[in-house]
Design an enzyme around this catalytic site. Structure first.
Site, short mmCIF file in Angstrom:
data_model
loop_
_atom_site.label_atom_id
_atom_site.label_comp_id
_atom_site.label_asym_id
_atom_site.label_seq_id
_atom_site.Cartn_x
_atom_site.Cartn_y
_atom_site.Cartn_z
N GLU A 1 -25.01 -1.79 -24.16
CA GLU A 1 -24.93 -3.09 -23.49
C GLU A 1 -24.07 -2.96 -22.24
O GLU A 1 -23.20 -2.08 -22.16
CB GLU A 1 -24.30 -4.10 -24.46
CG GLU A 1 -24.18 -5.51 -23.89
CD GLU A 1 -23.83 -6.56 -24.96
OE1 GLU A 1 -23.40 -6.17 -26.06
OE2 GLU A 1 -24.00 -7.76 -24.66
N GLU B 1 -28.08 -4.24 -34.37
CA GLU B 1 -26.65 -4.03 -34.07
C GLU B 1 -25.95 -3.88 -35.41
O GLU B 1 -26.10 -4.73 -36.29
CB GLU B 1 -26.05 -5.22 -33.32
CG GLU B 1 -26.58 -5.37 -31.91
CD GLU B 1 -25.91 -6.50 -31.12
OE1 GLU B 1 -24.72 -6.82 -31.38
OE2 GLU B 1 -26.59 -7.07 -30.25
N TYR C 1 -21.87 -6.48 -38.61
CA TYR C 1 -20.63 -5.76 -38.28
C TYR C 1 -19.67 -5.92 -39.45
O TYR C 1 -19.72 -6.92 -40.17
CB TYR C 1 -19.99 -6.35 -37.02
CG TYR C 1 -20.77 -6.08 -35.75
CD1 TYR C 1 -20.70 -4.84 -35.12
CD2 TYR C 1 -21.56 -7.07 -35.17
CE1 TYR C 1 -21.40 -4.59 -33.94
CE2 TYR C 1 -22.27 -6.83 -33.99
CZ TYR C 1 -22.18 -5.58 -33.38
OH TYR C 1 -22.88 -5.34 -32.23
N ASN D 1 -31.62 -12.50 -28.12
CA ASN D 1 -30.55 -11.87 -28.90
C ASN D 1 -29.64 -12.95 -29.46
O ASN D 1 -29.15 -13.80 -28.71
CB ASN D 1 -29.71 -10.95 -28.00
CG ASN D 1 -28.48 -10.42 -28.71
OD1 ASN D 1 -28.58 -9.50 -29.53
ND2 ASN D 1 -27.31 -11.00 -28.43
N GLU D 2 -29.42 -12.90 -30.75
CA GLU D 2 -28.52 -13.85 -31.40
C GLU D 2 -28.72 -15.25 -30.83
O GLU D 2 -27.78 -15.90 -30.36
CB GLU D 2 -27.05 -13.40 -31.29
CG GLU D 2 -26.81 -12.10 -32.03
CD GLU D 2 -25.33 -11.71 -32.18
OE1 GLU D 2 -24.45 -12.41 -31.67
OE2 GLU D 2 -25.08 -10.69 -32.84
N GLN E 1 -21.81 0.71 -30.32
CA GLN E 1 -22.72 0.92 -29.20
C GLN E 1 -22.58 2.37 -28.75
O GLN E 1 -21.51 2.93 -28.94
CB GLN E 1 -22.38 -0.01 -28.05
CG GLN E 1 -22.52 -1.48 -28.38
CD GLN E 1 -22.43 -2.36 -27.12
OE1 GLN E 1 -22.33 -1.90 -25.98
NE2 GLN E 1 -22.42 -3.67 -27.35
O1 AHR Z 1 -22.03 -5.69 -29.58
C1 AHR Z 1 -21.19 -6.71 -29.11
C2 AHR Z 1 -21.80 -8.10 -29.31
O2 AHR Z 1 -21.93 -8.35 -30.66
C3 AHR Z 1 -23.18 -8.29 -28.76
O3 AHR Z 1 -23.18 -8.61 -27.40
C4 AHR Z 1 -23.69 -9.43 -29.58
O4 AHR Z 1 -25.09 -9.40 -29.75
C5 AHR Z 1 -22.97 -9.29 -30.89
O5 AHR Z 1 -22.41 -10.47 -31.32
#
Ligand code: AHR
Length: 498
Positions: free
Chosen positions: A27, A303, A252, A176-177, A350
């Site tokens: 990103e 992600e 995450y 995205n999201e 990332q």
């Molecule tokens: O990877 C960092 C951020 O995490 C991304 O921009 C977003 O899609 C997610 O919340």
């Protein structure tokens, strides 16, 4: 030391481990693109960092997602093509580029730079189009610019910018999201937007929805949201059913585990959160299955990885990369193998310098983090048929959860079986006894490697010591009854049986 027992059911196929499950995400955030993948016109070859390109090429990464993340739904691709001196500088709603910089985007790295990076690395691009603040025309034009071979202004623009042939970009994310930074939409609202975008983007392919292009919708860790999205997007009354090929979510973990003061309990908790991936895959597949079949619509986790408290916007989401993180990646890759019947791709976050990156740079140095070594070890699973494993393992109580201390997954390629074993326990060694159905291990040829034996799991990894985290030979004992391996604390093993 207590024993774990693994049985590999070589005839119980789950599904092909799609190579794309070992994919990556980059990103415009912090030092991922600028300083990470690319420097400027003066660096190495055409601005690309040859050291980073070589590390990615050596790993044979199958797919790379770009340009975001939240950045994607604030990005207008036309800002990033053509002569660099003419490209507009824009504010960036979400992230600074670099550390302690203003949240601005120079647009020096754009579509052609990204797609040429993919060509150099030898990987498939996955572009995320702007749904939140863009429109379907812009997204369809992007497809035309990248892929169209005919005689239009946009195809000519690509040629003028140095690429005669279409790039053949196959993977297109639409948003995205969008439940969050991508427009704070309800599931039904996103479904309607998604259908509109899919109509125009999908129709770029011979005016047919979705023939060769693979369209990807972004889901949520809230599975009721996913179910409502699927219901609406698949509603035949509104036209073509399911104009989508993959549904994704982001997971995450480790947000309460400060790396610098992690301790064993913090690490155990992070692993429990990492292993929630299993439940997320089951639940998103169920949301798809409720209205379609998972065979037709794949699950992507585009992600994932650790996000520790050290990683904040003001430092470009940078955090130390340790063996602890690498072990969590091994545990998650095992989960992906267990779900290879539905998993079509994943993209760890990332690629360079940001979050659980595989590669870190500092000035002229670039090095592989321990997570890179895990991907390298697990590469032997790519393209194989995943098969079921039964596992009896010691566990530890972590709050209300039972943390399994040993993990395993296995795959078969012809006469070869590949098995990965993780000792997730950072306190104690475990012996793992393995039986492989249909194979007399006393007669088989066995090669075994191990990562991180003797390493301090929270050691700082830098240019100076990165090479000491590579795999070493592992001694295993075999006889007609099976195979046995002693795994030191916090280690990952790869075992090939022929
Ligand atoms: O990877 C960092 C951020 O995490 C991304 O921009 C977003 O899609 C997610 O919340």
């Amino acid at each position: 030391m207590s024993n774990a027992h693994v049985t590999v059911h070589t005839e119980a196929a789950i599904g092909r481990i799609e190579p794309e499950v070992h994919g990556h995400f980059s990103e415009h955030l912090g030092r991922c693109v600028y300083d990470g993948l690319w420097s400027d016109d003066t660096a190495d070859t055409d601005g690309f960092r040859d050291d980073v390109v070589d590390l990615l090429a050596d790993l044979e990464i199958p797919v790379l997602r770009w340009p975001g993340g939240c950045f994607a739904d604030d990005y207008h691709w036309e800002d990033g093509v053509g002569p660099r001196e003419d490209r507009p500088r824009r504010r960036n709603l979400f992230w600074a580029q670099g550390i302690d910089e203003d949240p601005e985007e120079s647009n020096a790295f754009g579509t052609d730079e990204f797609l040429q990076l993919c060509e150099r690395v030898g990987t498939e691009p996955y572009l995320a189009a702007n749904v939140g603040s863009g429109d379907p025309q812009e997204a369809a034009n992007w497809v035309e610019y990248c892929n169209y071979e005919g005689d239009t202004e946009l195809a000519d623009r690509r040629r003028a910018n140095g690429h005669e042939d279409g790039y053949g970009v196959r993977y297109w994310g639409l948003g995205n999201e969008n439940w969050g930074c991508g427009g704070r939409m309800s599931p039904k609202q996103y479904a309607r937007e998604y259908r509109r975008f899919a109509t125009y983007v999908g129709s770029m392919d011979d005016l047919m929805l979705d023939e060769d292009l693979e369209l990807i919708a972004c889901g949520f860790e809230n599975h009721e949201w996913n179910r409502l999205f699927m219901e609406e997007v698949g509603e035949a009354e509104w036209g073509v059913e399911f104009p989508l090929d993959h549904l994704t979510l982001h997971h995450y973990y480790g947000r309460t585990m400060n790396v610098d003061e992690a301790g064993e309990e913090g690490y155990d908790q992070m692993l429990v959160e990492a292993l929630e991936m299993d439940r997320h895959i089951e639940r998103i597949a169920a949301a798809i299955d409720a209205v379609a079949t998972t065979r037709d619509i794949g699950v992507i986790i585009d992600e994932w990885g650790t996000w520790h408290p050290e990683a904040v916007a003001s430092n470009g989401l940078e955090q130390p990369g340790t063996v602890f993180d690498a072990l969590s990646a091994a545990a998650v890759l095992d989960i992906f193998n267990h779900h290879s019947d539905v998993m079509t791709m994943s993209n760890i976050a990332q690629t360079v310098n940001v979050l659980q990156c595989l590669i870190e740079t500092d000035g002229d140095d670039a090095w592989a983090r321990p997570t890179y070594r895990v991907f390298d070890l697990y590469a032997s699973h790519k393209g194989n048929e995943s098969v079921r494993t039964s596992l009896e393992t010691p566990t530890r109580d972590v709050g209300e959860d039972d943390l399994p201390l040993v993990g395993a997954s296995a795959s078969v390629d012809g006469s070869e079986t590949f098995l990965t074993l993780t000792n997730l326990d950072c306190r104690a060694a475990h012996t793992v006894d393995v039986g492989v159905e249909g194979i007399d291990l006393g007669e088989a040829s066995v090669d075994a490697e191990v990562l991180f034996a003797g390493q301090d799991p929270d050691a700082e990894v830098d240019a100076g010591n990165a090479d000491s985290f590579t795999a070493e030979d592992l001694d295993v004992t075999t006889d007609g009854d099976g195979l046995s391996a002693d795994l030191e604390p916090a280690t990952v093993a790869g075992i090939t049986i022929r």
